[in-house]
Design a protein around this motif. Structure first.
Motif, short mmCIF file in Angstrom:
data_model
loop_
_atom_site.label_atom_id
_atom_site.label_comp_id
_atom_site.label_asym_id
_atom_site.label_seq_id
_atom_site.Cartn_x
_atom_site.Cartn_y
_atom_site.Cartn_z
N PRO A 82 7.23 103.25 74.91
CA PRO A 82 6.90 104.68 75.07
C PRO A 82 8.15 105.55 75.20
N THR A 83 9.10 105.13 75.98
CA THR A 83 10.39 105.84 76.05
C THR A 83 11.47 104.77 76.15
N ALA A 84 12.69 105.12 75.86
CA ALA A 84 13.75 104.11 75.79
C ALA A 84 14.27 103.74 77.18
N SER A 85 14.86 104.68 77.87
CA SER A 85 15.44 104.41 79.19
C SER A 85 15.88 105.74 79.77
N PRO A 86 16.12 105.79 81.07
CA PRO A 86 16.54 107.08 81.66
C PRO A 86 17.82 107.61 81.03
N TYR A 87 18.70 106.73 80.61
CA TYR A 87 19.91 107.19 79.92
C TYR A 87 20.05 106.37 78.66
N GLY A 88 20.00 107.01 77.51
CA GLY A 88 19.92 106.33 76.23
C GLY A 88 21.16 105.56 75.85
N THR A 89 20.97 104.54 75.02
CA THR A 89 22.08 103.76 74.48
C THR A 89 21.89 103.64 72.97
N PRO A 90 22.94 103.30 72.22
CA PRO A 90 22.81 103.17 70.76
C PRO A 90 21.89 102.02 70.38
N SER A 91 21.47 102.00 69.11
CA SER A 91 20.66 100.91 68.58
C SER A 91 21.37 99.57 68.80
N LYS A 92 20.58 98.54 69.07
CA LYS A 92 21.17 97.21 69.30
C LYS A 92 21.86 96.68 68.04
N PHE A 93 21.57 97.31 66.89
CA PHE A 93 22.21 96.85 65.64
C PHE A 93 23.62 97.41 65.47
N GLU A 94 23.93 98.42 66.27
CA GLU A 94 25.27 99.05 66.15
C GLU A 94 26.27 98.31 67.04
N THR A 95 26.63 97.12 66.62
CA THR A 95 27.48 96.29 67.48
C THR A 95 28.97 96.56 67.29
N LYS A 96 29.32 97.27 66.22
CA LYS A 96 30.74 97.48 65.96
C LYS A 96 31.27 98.77 66.57
N ALA A 97 30.38 99.67 66.92
CA ALA A 97 30.84 100.94 67.48
C ALA A 97 31.13 100.77 68.97
N ILE A 98 32.21 100.06 69.23
CA ILE A 98 32.62 99.79 70.62
C ILE A 98 34.11 100.04 70.76
N ARG A 99 34.54 100.33 72.00
CA ARG A 99 35.96 100.52 72.24
C ARG A 99 36.68 99.17 72.24
N ASN A 100 37.88 99.14 71.67
CA ASN A 100 38.77 97.97 71.83
C ASN A 100 39.45 98.12 73.18
N LEU A 101 39.37 97.09 74.02
CA LEU A 101 39.97 97.19 75.35
C LEU A 101 41.31 96.48 75.37
N TYR A 102 42.30 97.13 75.93
CA TYR A 102 43.62 96.52 76.07
C TYR A 102 43.98 96.52 77.56
N PRO A 103 43.42 95.56 78.30
CA PRO A 103 43.66 95.59 79.74
C PRO A 103 45.08 95.16 80.07
N GLY A 104 45.73 95.95 80.90
CA GLY A 104 47.05 95.56 81.41
C GLY A 104 48.15 95.69 80.38
N LEU A 105 48.97 96.71 80.46
CA LEU A 105 50.17 96.77 79.64
C LEU A 105 51.21 95.96 80.40
N LYS A 106 52.21 96.62 81.01
CA LYS A 106 53.17 95.83 81.78
C LYS A 106 52.66 95.55 83.19
N GLU A 107 52.05 96.59 83.79
CA GLU A 107 51.54 96.43 85.15
C GLU A 107 50.03 96.25 85.06
N PRO A 108 49.45 95.45 85.96
CA PRO A 108 47.98 95.37 85.97
C PRO A 108 47.40 96.76 86.27
N MET A 109 46.27 97.06 85.70
CA MET A 109 45.57 98.34 85.84
C MET A 109 46.20 99.45 85.01
N SER A 110 47.35 99.20 84.38
CA SER A 110 47.86 100.18 83.42
C SER A 110 47.30 99.75 82.08
#
Ligand SMILES: Nc1nc2c(c(=O)[nH]1)N[C@H]1C(S)=C(S)[C@@H](COP(=O)(O)O)O[C@H]1N2
Ligand SMILES: [Mo]
Length: 438
Positions: free
Chosen positions: A75-103
């Motif tokens: 009947p409805t999707a959710s209180p806060y919508g998300t993209p279609s489950k088929f859109e698996t490539k539209a995601i951020r690339n994460l680069y955790p930690g440059l030289k210092e952790p949390m940077s």
């Protein structure tokens, strides 16, 4: 639905010159795409439809009725919508930690997106001490120094000032660095840029409310994160278009974008748009803080560094097709991309398929806004040969986006930030697209 009716509606929906059953049948999906691309670029003549492309494997052709048509949906999707489950490539690339952790940082998947607005969940991120969870009820903004009155504001008080909404890009000055490796996808190459509509109070309004003392030349802005990120902004810019931003694309800022309050400095390097903003110190001199001396300055070949490089110069990027994409058929295609300039509006984008020997103008799509991403597109023909795709933007000051070799001639090879050079994408005979710089 009987087949006749479906055929009829296909014809109705098609552009008039294409509404010939024979054409649609003969050419298949590939030919329709080609024809539609040509129609939106009237300077291109259609010519022969070319080799008919077999329709992709489909088990839902009429008269089959898909599973999702025969059952009821949620009947409805959710209180806060998300993209279609088929859109698996539209995601951020994460680069955790440059030289210092949390940077850490994450990039916008430009190769998956369209238009000039980045969805909030895909806006790039750059954090020097992680993402603090700031309670808006506890958060305060102090403004002091060379002002007639010093004040500490609550978020409620900030939002009571008259507010504006403006569409702008935000780009990290390390997008990308001059140094290899150069990355495979558009996100890896230049994903530290995003576009959004920012809502907030013009800083000018608050400064006029407090009153500026003579000698007020700079504002040193400080964040409430563990990095206490601090940058100095010239007062002329603060009185021009800087915002105390509290919303992004219609909703409150995301925590990673500086919730509940960030400085937004249009067209200037992303580092100056201080997130989780807690203090503005009005001064006579810049602060010469770590982030504007040891970092975020451009080192020249002779070992000296440029003093401040605030403006993000004119740049463009073809996002489709781009690295890891593949051209699946011969014939007419459309290149699509984004262009932007920290100095104002984009006036022109030229594209090349032969590595810059020949150029032709691309179409700019409305709206073309100052210091905002601008969409461009241009048709190109691929008959199985190697191509080197490039785009070159120009802004309203007449500045033209340079080749990397021109930047290196001007600045040497030790420069790290502010690489706005032309990005080549190579199309192989197989149709595979790779980074032309690698
Ligand atoms: N307080 C604070 N502000 C900050 C940063 C930070 O680490 N802390 N990073 C800066 C950098 S380097 C950039 S490029 C932008 C990134 O903004 P975004 O994460 O919303 O994309 O925020 C800037 N403002
Ligand atoms: Mo940055």
């Amino acid at each position: 639905m009987p087949n006749e009716a479906i055929n009829h509606s296909v014809e109705q929906a098609s552009p008039p010159s294409l509404a010939r059953r024979g054409f649609l049948r003969r050419g298949g999906a590939g030919a329709v795409a080609t024809a539609v691309a040509a129609l939106s670029h009237p300077e291109i003549s259609l010519g022969q439809p070319g080799t008919p492309t077999p329709a992709p494997e489909a088990n839902n052709l009429p008269p089959n009725v898909a599973e999702w048509t025969r059952t009821l949906g949620a009947p409805t999707a959710s209180p806060y919508g998300t993209p279609s489950k088929f859109e698996t490539k539209a995601i951020r690339n994460l680069y955790p930690g440059l030289k210092e952790p949390m940077s850490a940082y994450s990039t916008t998947p430009l190769q998956e997106l369209d238009g000039i607005i980045t969805p909030n969940g895909l806006h790039y991120e750059r954090h020097h001490a992680g993402v603090p969870q700031v309670d808006p009820a506890q958060h305060r903004l102090m403004i002091h120094g060379l002002t007639d009155r010093s004040m500490i504001f609550t978020m409620e008080e900030i939002r009571q000032f008259p507010s504006v909404s403006r569409i702008h890009f935000l780009e990290c000055s390390g997008n990308p660095s001059f140094l290899p490796p150069y990355g495979k996808t558009a996100a890896e190459v230049a994903g530290l840029v995003s576009g959004a509509q920012w809502t907030g109070v013009p800083l000018r309004t608050v400064l006029e409310y407090l009153g500026l003392k003579p000698g007020a030349k700079w504002i040193v802005a400080e964040g409430a994160d563990g990095a206490a990120m601090t940058r100095s902004i010239p007062i002329e810019k603060c009185l021009d278009d800087v915002l105390l931003a509290y919303s992004q694309n219609g909703e409150r800022l995301r925590p990673e974008q500086g919730y509940p309050l960030r400085l937004f400095v249009p067209g200037f390097e992303g580092n100056m748009s201080i997130k989780w903003l807690r203090r503005l110190h009005v001064t006579e001199q810049p602060g010469y803080t770590r982030e504007e001396t040891a970092k975020y300055t451009d080192l020249m070949a002779d070992g000296r560094a440029r003093k401040f490089s605030f403006v993000m110069e004119c740049k463009s990027l073809i996002t489709s097709p781009s690295g890891t994409h593949k051209l699946e058929r011969k014939g007419l295609h459309e290149m699509r991309g984004i262009a932007w300039s920290g100095r104002g509006k984009i006036t022109r984008v030229d594209v090349s398929v032969d590595g810059g020997d020949n150029w032709k103008p691309a179409t700019l799509d409305a709206p073309v806004l100052s210091k905002a991403l601008t969409s461009f597109r241009a048709p190109f023909e691929w008959q199985g040969q190697e191509l080197m795709l490039m785009s070159r933007a120009m802004d309203e000051t007449g500045y033209v986006q340079p080749m990397l070799s021109q930047l290196i001639d001007a600045r040497g090879k030790v420069s790290f930030y502010h690489n706005n050079s032309i990005q080549p994408w190579k199309v192989a005979t197989s149709g595979e697209v790779t980074n032309g710089r690698a």
